[in-house]
Design a protein around this motif. Structure first.
Motif, PDB file in Angstrom:
ATOM      1  N   GLU A  85       5.706   7.841  -0.864  1.00 35.44           N
ATOM      2  CA  GLU A  85       5.206   6.520  -1.263  1.00 35.44           C
ATOM      3  C   GLU A  85       4.345   5.889  -0.170  1.00 35.44           C
ATOM      4  OE1 GLU A  85       5.369   5.259  -4.367  1.00 35.44           O
ATOM      5  OE2 GLU A  85       6.294   7.197  -4.807  1.00 35.44           O
ATOM      6  N   ASP A  86       4.732   6.034   1.093  1.00 33.89           N
ATOM      7  CA  ASP A  86       3.934   5.483   2.200  1.00 33.89           C
ATOM      8  C   ASP A  86       2.543   6.116   2.249  1.00 33.89           C
ATOM      9  OD1 ASP A  86       6.080   3.884   2.874  1.00 33.89           O
ATOM     10  OD2 ASP A  86       6.637   5.052   4.653  1.00 33.89           O
ATOM     11  N   LEU A  87       2.487   7.429   2.056  1.00 33.57           N
ATOM     12  CA  LEU A  87       1.196   8.129   2.086  1.00 33.57           C
ATOM     13  C   LEU A  87       0.321   7.733   0.908  1.00 33.57           C
ATOM     14  CD1 LEU A  87       2.539  11.601   3.212  1.00 33.57           C
ATOM     15  CD2 LEU A  87       1.028  10.115   4.554  1.00 33.57           C
ATOM     16  N   ILE A  88       0.887   7.672  -0.281  1.00 36.00           N
ATOM     17  CA  ILE A  88       0.117   7.298  -1.472  1.00 36.00           C
ATOM     18  C   ILE A  88      -0.352   5.845  -1.371  1.00 36.00           C
ATOM     19  CG2 ILE A  88       0.281   6.905  -3.964  1.00 36.00           C
ATOM     20  CD1 ILE A  88       2.065   9.427  -4.081  1.00 36.00           C
ATOM     21  N   THR A  89       0.504   4.974  -0.855  1.00 36.11           N
ATOM     22  CA  THR A  89       0.122   3.572  -0.684  1.00 36.11           C
ATOM     23  C   THR A  89      -1.028   3.433   0.304  1.00 36.11           C
ATOM     24  OG1 THR A  89       2.334   2.805  -1.232  1.00 36.11           O
ATOM     25  CG2 THR A  89       0.953   1.289   0.030  1.00 36.11           C
ATOM     26  N   ALA A  90      -0.950   4.139   1.436  1.00 30.89           N
ATOM     27  CA  ALA A  90      -2.030   4.088   2.435  1.00 30.89           C
ATOM     28  C   ALA A  90      -3.332   4.632   1.850  1.00 30.89           C
ATOM     29  CB  ALA A  90      -1.637   4.873   3.681  1.00 30.89           C
ATOM     30  N   TYR A  91      -3.223   5.689   1.058  1.00 30.72           N
ATOM     31  CA  TYR A  91      -4.421   6.246   0.408  1.00 30.72           C
ATOM     32  C   TYR A  91      -5.025   5.211  -0.541  1.00 30.72           C
ATOM     33  CZ  TYR A  91      -7.349   8.806  -2.806  1.00 30.72           C
ATOM     34  OH  TYR A  91      -8.411   9.194  -3.580  1.00 30.72           O
TER      35      TYR A  91
END
Length: 152
Positions: A85-91
């Motif tokens: 979720e952190d990676l997708i949110t940052a993307y």
């Protein structure tokens, strides 16, 4: 002669907004450090020297500006996990994040490369019948990255 080669096990990748917020990206499977690339300017002139065969080889100088490259890594893809979720949110937010890759250095030291990057792709990998779900993430580095020895 003995070798100084290191094994890869134990790589760590962290992400945050700054040094104080760096957190481990869990479930890291593999990481490919960035490749630096630089363009060159052709400075061949009418006065350039000929080679032994009478041809004129081009002459180049390196540009001062270079591309800091991309870094890719693969994680176990766990839908709904904090890491995913952190990676997708940052993307999705087009957020510039601080990344720190820690690995083995000479002797018993741990070394790092650290700097800011954008997540340019988040790609869930194929899901064969036999295997685990993984995702490949690509970072586009931006600005100056530093290298150093991990002290703590």
């Amino acid at each position: 002669m003995t070798t100084n080669a290191n094994t890869n096990f134990g790589q760590r990748l962290e992400m945050g907004d700054d040094d104080a917020t760096l957190e481990l990206i869990a479930e890291l499977i593999e990481v490919t450090p960035p490749t630096l690339s630089r363009n060159f300017t052709d400075v061949t002139t009418h006065d350039s020297a000929r080679d032994a065969d009478g041809g004129v080889p081009q002459e180049f100088i390196p540009d001062e500006i270079y591309d800091p490259g991309e870094m890719t890594f693969k994680i176990n893809y766990v839908e709904g996990s904090d890491a995913t979720e952190d990676l997708i949110t940052a993307y999705g937010a087009r957020a510039k994040k601080l990344f720190r890759l820690v690995g083995k250095g000479a002797g018993t030291t741990s070394r790092f490369i650290k700097g800011y990057a954008y997540i340019s792709s988040f790609a869930p990998d194929s899901r064969p019948v036999n295997g685990v779900q993984t995702a490949t993430v690509t970072l586009k580095r931006t600005g100056v990255w530093t290298r150093g020895v991990v002290t703590a």
